[in-house]
Scaffold this motif. Structure first.
Motif, PDB file in Angstrom:
ATOM      1  N   SER A 192      -9.437  14.384  -7.380  1.00 27.43           N
ATOM      2  CA  SER A 192      -8.616  15.599  -7.436  1.00 27.43           C
ATOM      3  C   SER A 192      -8.659  16.371  -6.127  1.00 27.43           C
ATOM      4  N   GLY A 193      -7.507  16.529  -5.555  1.00 29.88           N
ATOM      5  CA  GLY A 193      -7.343  17.382  -4.368  1.00 29.88           C
ATOM      6  C   GLY A 193      -8.255  17.047  -3.207  1.00 29.88           C
ATOM      7  N   VAL A 194      -8.468  15.751  -2.985  1.00 32.63           N
ATOM      8  CA  VAL A 194      -9.414  15.356  -1.926  1.00 32.63           C
ATOM      9  C   VAL A 194      -8.781  15.489  -0.538  1.00 32.63           C
ATOM     10  N   VAL A 195      -9.490  16.244   0.284  1.00 25.22           N
ATOM     11  CA  VAL A 195      -9.059  16.462   1.679  1.00 25.22           C
ATOM     12  C   VAL A 195     -10.178  15.980   2.595  1.00 25.22           C
ATOM     13  N   LYS A 196      -9.804  15.271   3.638  1.00 22.20           N
ATOM     14  CA  LYS A 196     -10.808  14.861   4.620  1.00 22.20           C
ATOM     15  C   LYS A 196     -10.193  14.898   6.019  1.00 22.20           C
ATOM     16  N   ASN A 197     -10.860  15.636   6.877  1.00 25.30           N
ATOM     17  CA  ASN A 197     -10.398  15.722   8.276  1.00 25.30           C
ATOM     18  C   ASN A 197     -11.448  15.124   9.198  1.00 25.30           C
ATOM     19  N   PHE A 198     -10.996  14.471  10.259  1.00 25.80           N
ATOM     20  CA  PHE A 198     -11.890  14.011  11.329  1.00 25.80           C
ATOM     21  C   PHE A 198     -11.451  14.754  12.590  1.00 25.80           C
ATOM     22  N   GLY A 199     -12.106  15.849  12.853  1.00 23.71           N
ATOM     23  CA  GLY A 199     -11.671  16.681  13.968  1.00 23.71           C
ATOM     24  C   GLY A 199     -10.289  17.231  13.659  1.00 23.71           C
ATOM     25  N   GLU A 200      -9.342  16.920  14.513  1.00 21.77           N
ATOM     26  CA  GLU A 200      -7.985  17.427  14.312  1.00 21.77           C
ATOM     27  C   GLU A 200      -7.141  16.485  13.458  1.00 21.77           C
ATOM     28  N   ILE A 201      -7.705  15.312  13.193  1.00 15.59           N
ATOM     29  CA  ILE A 201      -6.933  14.330  12.420  1.00 15.59           C
ATOM     30  C   ILE A 201      -7.114  14.577  10.926  1.00 15.59           C
ATOM     31  N   GLU A 202      -5.983  14.766  10.246  1.00 13.69           N
ATOM     32  CA  GLU A 202      -6.045  14.959   8.796  1.00 13.69           C
ATOM     33  C   GLU A 202      -5.911  13.594   8.138  1.00 13.69           C
ATOM     34  N   ALA A 203      -7.044  13.022   7.731  1.00 20.57           N
ATOM     35  CA  ALA A 203      -7.017  11.664   7.161  1.00 20.57           C
ATOM     36  C   ALA A 203      -6.515  11.680   5.726  1.00 20.57           C
ATOM     37  N   LEU A 204      -6.942  12.662   4.959  1.00 22.80           N
ATOM     38  CA  LEU A 204      -6.463  12.792   3.578  1.00 22.80           C
ATOM     39  C   LEU A 204      -6.024  14.241   3.358  1.00 22.80           C
ATOM     40  N   LYS A 205      -4.808  14.379   2.780  1.00 19.97           N
ATOM     41  CA  LYS A 205      -4.246  15.737   2.685  1.00 19.97           C
ATOM     42  C   LYS A 205      -4.074  16.179   1.236  1.00 19.97           C
ATOM     43  N   GLY A 206      -5.117  16.022   0.457  1.00 14.69           N
ATOM     44  CA  GLY A 206      -5.026  16.449  -0.942  1.00 14.69           C
ATOM     45  C   GLY A 206      -4.600  15.319  -1.844  1.00 14.69           C
ATOM     46  N   VAL A 207      -5.484  14.378  -2.049  1.00  8.56           N
ATOM     47  CA  VAL A 207      -5.151  13.188  -2.848  1.00  8.56           C
ATOM     48  C   VAL A 207      -5.584  13.384  -4.299  1.00  8.56           C
ATOM     49  N   ASP A 208      -4.658  13.086  -5.200  1.00 11.11           N
ATOM     50  CA  ASP A 208      -4.955  13.120  -6.641  1.00 11.11           C
ATOM     51  C   ASP A 208      -4.666  11.746  -7.216  1.00 11.11           C
ATOM     52  N   LEU A 209      -5.649  11.193  -7.911  1.00  9.63           N
ATOM     53  CA  LEU A 209      -5.463   9.871  -8.537  1.00  9.63           C
ATOM     54  C   LEU A 209      -6.292   9.819  -9.822  1.00  9.63           C
ATOM     55  N   LYS A 210      -5.796   9.036 -10.760  1.00 10.42           N
ATOM     56  CA  LYS A 210      -6.579   8.830 -11.972  1.00 10.42           C
ATOM     57  C   LYS A 210      -6.549   7.330 -12.262  1.00 10.42           C
ATOM     58  N   ILE A 211      -7.706   6.710 -12.342  1.00  3.20           N
ATOM     59  CA  ILE A 211      -7.764   5.267 -12.602  1.00  3.20           C
ATOM     60  C   ILE A 211      -8.461   5.059 -13.936  1.00  3.20           C
ATOM     61  N   GLU A 212      -7.705   4.505 -14.852  1.00  2.00           N
ATOM     62  CA  GLU A 212      -8.239   4.337 -16.213  1.00  2.00           C
ATOM     63  C   GLU A 212      -9.133   3.115 -16.301  1.00  2.00           C
ATOM     64  N   LYS A 213      -9.984   3.148 -17.291  1.00  2.00           N
ATOM     65  CA  LYS A 213     -10.906   2.030 -17.509  1.00  2.00           C
ATOM     66  C   LYS A 213     -10.125   0.732 -17.737  1.00  2.00           C
ATOM     67  N   GLY A 214     -10.540  -0.315 -17.077  1.00  2.00           N
ATOM     68  CA  GLY A 214      -9.921  -1.628 -17.267  1.00  2.00           C
ATOM     69  C   GLY A 214      -8.688  -1.863 -16.428  1.00  2.00           C
ATOM     70  N   GLU A 215      -8.262  -0.868 -15.677  1.00  2.00           N
ATOM     71  CA  GLU A 215      -7.060  -1.033 -14.848  1.00  2.00           C
ATOM     72  C   GLU A 215      -7.362  -1.867 -13.598  1.00  2.00           C
ATOM     73  N   PHE A 216      -6.303  -2.557 -13.151  1.00  2.00           N
ATOM     74  CA  PHE A 216      -6.367  -3.188 -11.823  1.00  2.00           C
ATOM     75  C   PHE A 216      -5.469  -2.327 -10.960  1.00  2.00           C
ATOM     76  N   PHE A 217      -6.071  -1.394 -10.263  1.00  2.00           N
ATOM     77  CA  PHE A 217      -5.311  -0.349  -9.578  1.00  2.00           C
ATOM     78  C   PHE A 217      -5.170  -0.688  -8.093  1.00  2.00           C
ATOM     79  N   GLY A 218      -3.959  -0.681  -7.646  1.00  2.00           N
ATOM     80  CA  GLY A 218      -3.717  -1.003  -6.236  1.00  2.00           C
ATOM     81  C   GLY A 218      -3.430   0.238  -5.410  1.00  2.00           C
ATOM     82  N   LEU A 219      -4.046   0.317  -4.259  1.00  2.14           N
ATOM     83  CA  LEU A 219      -3.759   1.405  -3.325  1.00  2.14           C
ATOM     84  C   LEU A 219      -3.100   0.758  -2.112  1.00  2.14           C
ATOM     85  N   LEU A 220      -1.798   0.945  -2.027  1.00  2.24           N
ATOM     86  CA  LEU A 220      -1.021   0.249  -1.006  1.00  2.24           C
ATOM     87  C   LEU A 220      -0.601   1.228   0.089  1.00  2.24           C
TER      88      LEU A 220
END
Lengths: 306, 440
Positions: free
Chosen positions: A5-33
């Motif tokens: 939920s709302g994950v943000v990660k910066n490396f200096g001035e680089i915004e690597a993640l800008k508020g990521v929300d994901l939900k992965i249910e049990k047993g899913e084969f979830f792809g992040l493309l």
């Protein structure tokens, strides 16, 4: 269940993640493309506790992931992009070290090692140093080291990089069988073919943001056309080329005419009947189904491998 | 030719971006040349004087004269008093204390002007020298300086000595009167002006070189008749291989630093190959990873030093067993300090190449300044102060105490304490840095 939920990660001035929300249910084969540099590995690093997010939370089975929570870490198996093994040691010695760190010991450890080596079909090479293995074998052992402790979640960070097609298929089969056995798998890749083949649910990430989320069909619905017709230019007379316009919208490149069929040819049978009428031989025709590449292109205006 | 130029450009580009290579190619040689220049070129400021213990038990004017000349020497500094632990005031050093100070390694040489420095019946002066040749170069230098000081003062010393020997048998006669009477007699019978005779009787103007003329052996014999040195080696007289015994500690420490830094910086290799990340996503704490590496490198260091000393024993006969307990303590302390250095370098650098480049610079400079290559007394005073900030210095000192002087623990306590504390403090800092650094 794994919830981000709302994950943000910066490396200096680089915004690597800008508020990521994901939900992965049990047993899913979830792809992040996503393309290289989209933020896939950063997100995975946060899930495994290698990086701490600047903002947002990660919860596993409703328990928040906190820094160095060793119990939660046991729920994960992580397959890194790199061959994260000790090359000068044998397969068994590597697995002994990693298994022991997961708390396995004695007969239980030995049994597990035998089991995973059989699963990845490396039991006949178990006493050889890893540096003598082929790329595909190393990749399989890389996975074996991650499933020794029978984790609930398997996090795979582009595990087929640099692998020949045969070994890639073997890895796909292995992961699919693990998923069938109930493992929840999060699989990052920039190969849409892999995502399409393996994943029951997908998220497309670009520039640190999730830009699309859903099952494969749901994502494909985001684009207007489902099918594209490719017709070889070489053997078509000028008259025939003109007649193609009756099929729908025609684009042209050096080798092909790319046709997006109009509504009246929504069924393939109707389309091929019309082609027959136009006397265009089948051998010059290729039917191209819509893919995640098209979805990505529609959403970003770029190709996945740009 | 064009291809050669393109490839040449590629070589230069790759070299310039490889900072450790640039440092090792230009900075390191410059630093080492600077250090050697300070030692042998004399451009680094005032070379500090070598301290030697001096005891004067004779009140003869000649003894005082000799003391004043040694005092004004540019090369040595006479230490005549010392402060005992717990005492406020300094006390004068006597002969027994002088020997003790040399035996314990506080000073390498003691020069004693004994009560029988000059006797009525002898025409020579008597000096005693107690020494510890732990540092052969230093000892040779001191010996040379003392001899040079005495010999250059011979023109003044000799007449004083000579007059003393002449006046004594004349009993009661004043020297001036004696000289005047003699001049009168000579002037009367030979017709030479009395003032000229008196002038020629002024012994202080005699040229010692003239006295020494007459062949090499004659000169040496003459000097040895005038100055009688009684030298006594107080330490290391029974050591089988003094050269190796003295230097093995310094070399061992330098190689230990190299291997330990390599082992500590293997974190970078593990990071690059991905195994570190795999470990970190397992139920393993970062601190556990660091401690495992720390303990491994310490044990590696201990074993490496043991192997080096056993090798020195087997091949050169260095006695490592008569004081093995203390030797082992110094080995452990040195390993702890060396490992902390390796961990520190690893924690503040960004890559394996950078860590090794910086470590190489520091290790070679610390070895040069800290006494692994040559004695620190050769360095200018300010650099001797810096040398005490290196772990090599304390390690070399402790090894010398144990192997050369067969010292008890009390005498290695300070260097051992410094090595351990340095190890723990620096390692603690490295642990803090690891959390903020580039590895994790």
């Amino acid at each position: 269940m794994l919830e981000i939920s709302g994950v943000v990660k910066n490396f200096g001035e680089i915004e690597a993640l800008k508020g990521v929300d994901l939900k992965i249910e049990k047993g899913e084969f979830f792809g992040l493309l996503g393309p290289n540099g989209a933020g896939k590995t950063t997100l995975l690093n946060i899930i495994i506790g290698y990086l701490i997010p600047d903002e947002g939370t990660v919860t596993i089975n409703d328990e928040a992931l906190v820094y160095e929570n060793l119990e939660i870490k046991k729920l994960f198996g992580y397959v890194p992009q790199e061959i994260a093994l000790y090359q000068d040691l044998t397969a068994v010695k590597n697995l002994e070290i990693f298994g022991a760190l997961y708390g396995l010991q004695g007969k239980s450890l030995k049994g597990k090692i035998e089991e995973v080596l059989q699963l990845v079909q490396l039991d006949h090479r178990k006493n050889e140093k890893i540096k003598n293995f082929s790329g595909g074998m190393k990749r399989r052992l890389n996975i074996a080291a991650s499933i020794l402790h029978d984790p609930e979640f398997l996090l795979c960070d582009e595990p087929t990089i640099g692998v020949d097609p045969q070994s890639r298929n073997a890895i796909f089969d292995l992961l699919q069988s693990l998923n069938k056995k109930g493992k929840t798998i999060l699989y990052t890749t920039h190969y849409m073919e892999e995502a399409e083949r393996l994943c029951s649910k997908l998220a497309i990430i670009d520039n640190g943001k999730i830009i699309a989320l859903g099952a494969l069909n749901e994502l494909l619905d985001k684009i207007d056309k489902k099918t594209t017709l490719l017709i070889d230019k070489n053997d078509l007379t000028l008259q025939k080329r003109e007649s193609l316009k009756s099929l729908g919208e025609v684009k042209e490149n050096d080798f092909y005419f790319e046709i997006i069929p109009s509504e009246k040819f929504s069924k393939n049978s109707l389309l091929f009947s019309e082609l027959e009428k136009l006397q265009i031989p089948d051998k010059f025709v290729e039917l191209k189904k819509a893919s995640l590449e098209d979805v990505f292109f529609k959403l970003t205006g770029r190709k996945l491998r740009d | 030719m064009r291809n050669v130029l393109i490839l040449l450009k590629k070589e230069y580009l790759r070299f310039v971006v490889d900072k450790p290579a640039v440092i090792l190619t230009f900075l390191l040689p410059a630093v080492l040349i600077f250090i050697f220049g300070l030692i042998f070129g004399g451009n680094g400021g005032v070379q500090s004087k070598i301290p030697i213990v001096f005891v004067r038990n004779s009140d003869e004017p000649i003894a005082k004269f000799l003391e004043s000349k040694l005092d004004s020497s540019d090369a040595i500094r006479l230490v005549k008093s010392y402060k005992k632990e717990g005492e406020k005031n300094e006390r004068k050093i006597d002969e027994a204390t002088a020997q003790k100070l040399v035996k314990t390694g506080k000073y390498s040489t003691a020069l004693v002007v004994p009560a029988d420095f000059i006797t009525d019946t002898s025409s020579s002066i008597h000096l005693k020298m107690y020494y510890d040749p732990a540092n052969e170069v230093e000892f040779s230098l001191i010996q040379g300086v003392i001899q040079k000081t005495i010999f250059t003062q011979l023109p003044q010393l000799f007449p004083l000595l000579f007059q003393k020997q002449i006046i004594k048998p004349l009993q009661g006669l004043k020297r001036k009167k004696f000289n005047s009477d003699i001049a009168d007699v000579v002037s009367k019978y030979f017709g030479v002006p009395k003032e000229k005779i008196l002038e020629s009787m002024d012994f202080s103007k005699w040229d010692s070189k003239e006295l020494l003329k007459g062949g090499n052996n004659t000169g040496d014999n003459f000097i040895s008749k005038i100055i009688r040195f009684e030298s006594k080696q107080l330490v290391g007289e029974n050591i089988a291989n003094p050269g190796v015994t003295r230097s093995v500690g310094g070399w061992a420490m330098m190689f230990l630093l190299f291997s330990i830094t390599g082992a500590a910086s293997s974190f970078f290799e593990e990071k690059q190959e991905g195994s570190l990340k795999r470990l970190l996503c397992m139920p393993v704490r970062r601190s556990q990873l660091i401690w495992a590496k720390y303990i491994f490198t310490i044990t590696l260091g201990i074993v490496q030093l043991l192997v080096m000393f056993v090798f020195a024993w087997l091949v050169f006969g260095v006695d490592i067993f008569s004081n093995f307990g203390n030797l082992f303590i110094v080995i452990v302390a040195s390993a702890v300090a060396a490992v902390s250095f390796g961990m520190l370098i690893t924690s503040v650098t960004k890559s394996y190449q950078q860590a090794n480049g910086i470590a190489m610079v520091f290790i070679l400079v610390m070895s040069a300044v800290g006494g692994s290559w040559f004695p620190t007394f050769l360095l200018p005073g300010w650099m001797q102060t810096i040398s005490r900030l290196t772990i090599n210095y304390w390690s070399v000192e402790a090894f010398l105490q144990v192997l050369w002087r067969n010292a008890p623990f009390a005498r290695i306590a300070l260097p051992v304490l410094i090595l351990f504390s340095t190890g723990f403090i620096v390692n603690f800092y490295a642990l803090v840095r690891f959390r903020k650094g580039n590895i994790f």
